[in-house]
Scaffold this motif. Structure first.
Motif, PDB file in Angstrom:
ATOM      1  N   UNK A 165     106.242  33.786  47.097  1.00  0.00           N
ATOM      2  CA  UNK A 165     104.840  33.662  46.728  1.00  0.00           C
ATOM      3  C   UNK A 165     104.128  32.779  47.729  1.00  0.00           C
ATOM      4  N   UNK A 166     102.975  33.226  48.200  1.00  0.00           N
ATOM      5  CA  UNK A 166     102.149  32.429  49.106  1.00  0.00           C
ATOM      6  C   UNK A 166     100.863  32.058  48.363  1.00  0.00           C
ATOM      7  N   UNK A 167     100.457  30.818  48.483  1.00  0.00           N
ATOM      8  CA  UNK A 167      99.265  30.355  47.776  1.00  0.00           C
ATOM      9  C   UNK A 167      97.994  30.521  48.594  1.00  0.00           C
ATOM     10  N   UNK A 168      98.088  31.108  49.718  1.00  0.00           N
ATOM     11  CA  UNK A 168      96.940  31.225  50.604  1.00  0.00           C
ATOM     12  C   UNK A 168      96.902  32.626  51.194  1.00  0.00           C
ATOM     13  N   UNK A 169      95.810  32.909  51.863  1.00  0.00           N
ATOM     14  CA  UNK A 169      95.707  34.197  52.530  1.00  0.00           C
ATOM     15  C   UNK A 169      96.712  34.213  53.675  1.00  0.00           C
ATOM     16  N   UNK A 170      97.513  35.231  53.747  1.00  0.00           N
ATOM     17  CA  UNK A 170      98.504  35.325  54.798  1.00  0.00           C
ATOM     18  C   UNK A 170      98.400  36.698  55.430  1.00  0.00           C
ATOM     19  N   UNK A 171      98.945  36.820  56.601  1.00  0.00           N
ATOM     20  CA  UNK A 171      98.922  38.105  57.284  1.00  0.00           C
ATOM     21  C   UNK A 171     100.244  38.310  58.004  1.00  0.00           C
ATOM     22  N   UNK A 172     100.897  39.427  57.742  1.00  0.00           N
ATOM     23  CA  UNK A 172     102.130  39.756  58.432  1.00  0.00           C
ATOM     24  C   UNK A 172     101.845  40.639  59.639  1.00  0.00           C
ATOM     25  N   UNK A 173     100.599  40.997  59.788  1.00  0.00           N
ATOM     26  CA  UNK A 173     100.175  41.877  60.864  1.00  0.00           C
ATOM     27  C   UNK A 173      99.497  41.041  61.949  1.00  0.00           C
ATOM     28  N   UNK A 174      99.294  41.624  63.124  1.00  0.00           N
ATOM     29  CA  UNK A 174      98.667  40.903  64.220  1.00  0.00           C
ATOM     30  C   UNK A 174      97.412  41.626  64.685  1.00  0.00           C
ATOM     31  N   UNK A 175      96.330  40.855  64.865  1.00  0.00           N
ATOM     32  CA  UNK A 175      95.092  41.472  65.361  1.00  0.00           C
ATOM     33  C   UNK A 175      95.338  42.249  66.653  1.00  0.00           C
TER      34      UNK A 175
END
Length: 163
Positions: A37-47
Motif C-alpha cells: 500500500x502506498x499513501x501517496x500518488x505513485x507512478x510505476x511508469x516513466x514520462x
C-alpha cells in the motif's frame, strides 16, 4: 490463498522484512505474492515511454507485455481506491500473499518496530497484530522476534497461516 501482513510506521523496516521473507519463504518451496500500500500518488511508469503516453491520453488500463513479464496499470480516474479484498481477487493464486501496509485491514499481521524512530507501538490497540519484529524488545504481551531473524519470523508466519 493465505494472507499475512507486515505493518508499522515509516522507517520501521517493513520493506526490508518483506523482501527477506519473500526470499526465505520461496526458498522453502512456497509461492508468494506481495501487495504494497502506498499513501501517496505513485507512478510505476516513466514520462515519455509509450505506456505513459497511453495513460496520459486517457486510457483506463495499459498492459505491457514481453517475453519476460507483463504488467497491467489501471487508472482510477477519480474512482475510489480498491479495497484489499478487491486487490487480492485480482492476483493469481499462490500459497501466501504478504501484505505491506494496510494497517487498518482485518488480516493477521506482524508489526515491524524500531526504537530509534520514536514511534509508539501499534500493537496495543490492534488485535490483528499477532507478533512484533523489533530491533529492541519492547514491552508487549505478543511474541517478539529480532527484526533480522528472518527464519524465525517466517516460521511464525507459516505456522499462523497453517502452511
Amino acid at each position: 490463498m493465505k494472507v499475512f501482513g507486515v505493518t508499522g510506521w515509516k522507517n520501521a523496516g517493513k520493506t526490508g522484512l518483506v523482501e527477506r521473507l519473500v526470499t526465505e519463504i520461496t526458498a522453502r518451496g512456497f509461492s508468494v505474492s506481495t501487495v504494497k500500500h502506498a499513501h501517496h500518488s505513485f507512478d510505476v511508469d516513466q514520462p515519455g515511454r509509450d505506456s505513459h503516453r497511453h495513460r496520459e491520453a486517457g486510457a483506463q488500463e495499459v498492459m505491457l507485455s514481453s517475453g519476460a513479464r507483463w504488467a497491467l496499470m489501471h487508472e482510477l480516474r477519480g474512482a475510489e481506491e480498491l479495497s484489499l479484498g478487491d486487490l487480492l481477487a485480482r492476483l493469481s493464486p499462490v500459497d501466501l500473499v504478504l501484505i505491506e501496509g494496510f494497517k487498518r485491514e482485518g488480516h493477521p499481521k506482524i508489526e515491524a518496530w524500531r526504537a530509534e524512530t520514536g514511534h509508539p507501538l501499534i500493537a496495543p490497540g490492534d488485535a490483528t497484530i499477532r507478533a512484533l519484529a523489533a530491533d529492541t524488545p519492547p514491552e508487549t504481551d505478543r511474541p517478539v522476534f529480532d527484526l533480522n531473524d528472518t527464519a524465525a519470523i517466517a516460521d511464525f508466519i507459516l505456522s499462523e497461516v497453517e502452511l
